[in-house]
Motif scaffolding. Sequence first.
Motif, PDB file in Angstrom:
ATOM      1  N   MET A 116       3.781  14.341 -12.362  1.00  0.00           N
ATOM      2  CA  MET A 116       2.653  14.347 -13.296  1.00  0.00           C
ATOM      3  C   MET A 116       1.670  13.230 -12.994  1.00  0.00           C
ATOM      4  N   SER A 117       2.159  12.047 -12.657  1.00  0.00           N
ATOM      5  CA  SER A 117       1.269  10.933 -12.316  1.00  0.00           C
ATOM      6  C   SER A 117       0.343  11.330 -11.181  1.00  0.00           C
ATOM      7  N   LEU A 121      -8.569   5.599 -12.683  1.00  0.00           N
ATOM      8  CA  LEU A 121      -8.313   4.302 -12.073  1.00  0.00           C
ATOM      9  C   LEU A 121      -6.805   4.072 -11.897  1.00  0.00           C
ATOM     10  N   TRP A 122      -6.031   4.380 -12.927  1.00  0.00           N
ATOM     11  CA  TRP A 122      -4.582   4.170 -12.911  1.00  0.00           C
ATOM     12  C   TRP A 122      -3.942   5.237 -13.778  1.00  0.00           C
ATOM     13  N   THR A 123      -2.890   5.857 -13.287  1.00  0.00           N
ATOM     14  CA  THR A 123      -2.197   6.915 -14.014  1.00  0.00           C
ATOM     15  C   THR A 123      -0.704   6.738 -13.798  1.00  0.00           C
ATOM     16  N   GLY A 124       0.036   6.540 -14.868  1.00  0.00           N
ATOM     17  CA  GLY A 124       1.468   6.403 -14.679  1.00  0.00           C
ATOM     18  C   GLY A 124       2.239   6.209 -15.960  1.00  0.00           C
ATOM     19  N   HIS A 126      -3.629  12.061 -11.819  1.00  0.00           N
ATOM     20  CA  HIS A 126      -4.468  11.041 -11.174  1.00  0.00           C
ATOM     21  C   HIS A 126      -5.501  11.666 -10.238  1.00  0.00           C
ATOM     22  N   HIS A 127      -5.046  12.554  -9.375  1.00  0.00           N
ATOM     23  CA  HIS A 127      -5.960  13.158  -8.411  1.00  0.00           C
ATOM     24  C   HIS A 127      -6.873  14.201  -9.045  1.00  0.00           C
ATOM     25  N   ALA A 128      -6.373  14.895 -10.059  1.00  0.00           N
ATOM     26  CA  ALA A 128      -7.189  15.914 -10.717  1.00  0.00           C
ATOM     27  C   ALA A 128      -8.430  15.318 -11.367  1.00  0.00           C
ATOM     28  N   PHE A 129      -8.284  14.122 -11.937  1.00  0.00           N
ATOM     29  CA  PHE A 129      -9.392  13.529 -12.681  1.00  0.00           C
ATOM     30  C   PHE A 129      -9.971  12.262 -12.044  1.00  0.00           C
ATOM     31  N   GLY A 130      -9.344  11.764 -10.993  1.00  0.00           N
ATOM     32  CA  GLY A 130      -9.858  10.578 -10.316  1.00  0.00           C
ATOM     33  C   GLY A 130      -9.820   9.326 -11.177  1.00  0.00           C
ATOM     34  N   GLN A 173       0.307   6.104 -10.021  1.00  0.00           N
ATOM     35  CA  GLN A 173      -0.691   6.182  -8.962  1.00  0.00           C
ATOM     36  C   GLN A 173      -1.770   5.161  -9.296  1.00  0.00           C
ATOM     37  N   GLY A 174      -2.177   4.381  -8.313  1.00  0.00           N
ATOM     38  CA  GLY A 174      -3.227   3.385  -8.539  1.00  0.00           C
ATOM     39  C   GLY A 174      -2.808   2.036  -7.998  1.00  0.00           C
ATOM     40  N   THR A 175      -3.564   1.022  -8.376  1.00  0.00           N
ATOM     41  CA  THR A 175      -3.263  -0.332  -7.928  1.00  0.00           C
ATOM     42  C   THR A 175      -2.027  -0.855  -8.653  1.00  0.00           C
ATOM     43  N   LEU A 176      -1.542  -1.999  -8.214  1.00  0.00           N
ATOM     44  CA  LEU A 176      -0.359  -2.595  -8.816  1.00  0.00           C
ATOM     45  C   LEU A 176      -0.541  -2.716 -10.328  1.00  0.00           C
ATOM     46  N   GLY A 177       0.445  -2.243 -11.071  1.00  0.00           N
ATOM     47  CA  GLY A 177       0.386  -2.313 -12.526  1.00  0.00           C
ATOM     48  C   GLY A 177       1.199  -3.476 -13.047  1.00  0.00           C
TER      49      GLY A 177
END
Length: 161
Positions: free
Chosen positions: A41-42, A52-55, A46-50, A72-76
Amino acid sequence: MAEITLDLRAAPKAQAYEELQQHVQAALAGIDDPIAGMATMSCLIHHAFGHLWTGFYRVVTPGKLLRVGPYQGTLGCLEIKFGQGVCGAAAAKGETQVVADVHAFPGHIACDARSASEIVVPVYGKNRELLAVLDIDSASKSTFDEVDRQQLETMMRWFQQ
């Protein structure tokens, strides 16, 4: 499905979620592993909507502590206490948090300074126990609305199956 990178940014939001839900259901058909569900799902959201961070932040100590899970995204942020920030508020209250401007949210935790708006959805398991929260950050203010809330809450019901 693996060869498809879903990009639904140009589609009307309701239509985009309908297509996204079909992809989620197809990708997770026959799967009952919550971590695999979170990872899949992440990626798809994430890719469907672009975003910043999805998780996901998983509950590691019920009522007390969340720890970063698949994303998905930068370090959280690695850990978030219940009641702290938007994720902690969603976990403590058991309610989706839609925040138009994270800088106006009391106690917001800035894992990425580019974050401007956020939605956090509680994720419940088969026995109605809180498993995690889905956290999505956007670099734009007021990205998330009632459609996002309803559709993401519906998608998170997969974990209750």
